[in-house]
Motif scaffolding. Structure first.
Motif, short mmCIF file in Angstrom:
data_model
loop_
_atom_site.label_atom_id
_atom_site.label_comp_id
_atom_site.label_asym_id
_atom_site.label_seq_id
_atom_site.Cartn_x
_atom_site.Cartn_y
_atom_site.Cartn_z
N THR A 1 -8.17 -3.28 6.24
CA THR A 1 -6.89 -2.72 5.83
C THR A 1 -7.13 -1.40 5.11
OG1 THR A 1 -5.86 -4.91 5.68
CG2 THR A 1 -4.81 -3.12 4.44
N GLU B 1 3.18 2.01 8.16
CA GLU B 1 3.83 1.29 7.08
C GLU B 1 4.40 -0.05 7.52
OE1 GLU B 1 7.07 2.13 3.52
OE2 GLU B 1 6.65 3.66 5.01
N TYR C 1 -6.04 2.28 6.46
CA TYR C 1 -5.12 3.04 5.60
C TYR C 1 -5.74 4.39 5.24
CZ TYR C 1 -2.16 4.27 1.64
OH TYR C 1 -1.31 4.93 0.78
N GLU D 1 0.47 2.12 -4.22
CA GLU D 1 -0.90 2.26 -3.72
C GLU D 1 -1.96 1.88 -4.75
OE1 GLU D 1 -4.10 5.36 -1.80
OE2 GLU D 1 -2.06 6.08 -2.16
N LEU E 1 0.80 -1.22 0.00
CA LEU E 1 0.00 0.00 0.00
C LEU E 1 0.84 1.28 0.00
CD1 LEU E 1 -3.10 -0.60 2.28
CD2 LEU E 1 -3.09 0.31 -0.05
N LEU F 1 -3.00 3.22 9.62
CA LEU F 1 -2.20 2.04 9.31
C LEU F 1 -0.75 2.48 9.12
CD1 LEU F 1 -2.35 -1.01 8.68
CD2 LEU F 1 -2.52 -0.39 6.26
#
Length: 129
Positions: free
Chosen positions: A111, A122, A115, A84, A80, A120
């Motif tokens: 998730t 990394e 995010y 992304e 992500l 969230l």
């Protein structure tokens, strides 16, 4: 990361993810939660080693098109922050098919929620794992 160690780390990540995918199947269910937890922890450590190099990030992203939903889920969650658009596309596809992907769909949903909310990190594990 040097080329041989990058390849070794990539191979280890792919192997662990393959074992996890075999264990949890297409819907994310397993009768062996302890083994799943050990594989998830091992995968997290391997992911942390890979995410510090372009080769490592590329190795993770290369798994976004794997036919196994568990492999796509984890590689998307781990991609992500570096890829992304592709990761989001993969997570959306899993999220939007709960009848087909079961728990993988729920993890993909959370998730993306985490995010998008900026919660969230990394280097965090996927929500619910």
């Amino acid at each position: 990361m040097s080329e041989p160690s990058a390849q070794t780390a990539s191979d280890s990540y792919r192997q662990t993810l393959s074992e996890l995918a075999d264990l949890v199947g297409d819907e994310g269910h397993t009768a062996n939660a302890r083994r799943r937890d050990r594989l998830v922890e091992q995968l997290q450590q391997q992911r942390l080693a890979l995410q510090h190099s372009p080769e490592g990030l590329a190795a993770i992203a290369a798994l976004l098109d794997d036919p196994r939903p568990a492999v796509r889920l984890w590689s998307a969650g781990h991609s992500l922050f570096s890829d992304e658009a592709r990761a989001r596309s993969t997570l959306v596809e899993l999220r939007d098919s709960p009848g087909r992907y079961g728990l993988h769909s729920i993890i993909a949903k959370h998730t993306l929620l985490e995010y998008d909310a900026g919660r969230l990190a990394e280097d965090a594990r996927l929500p619910g794992t």
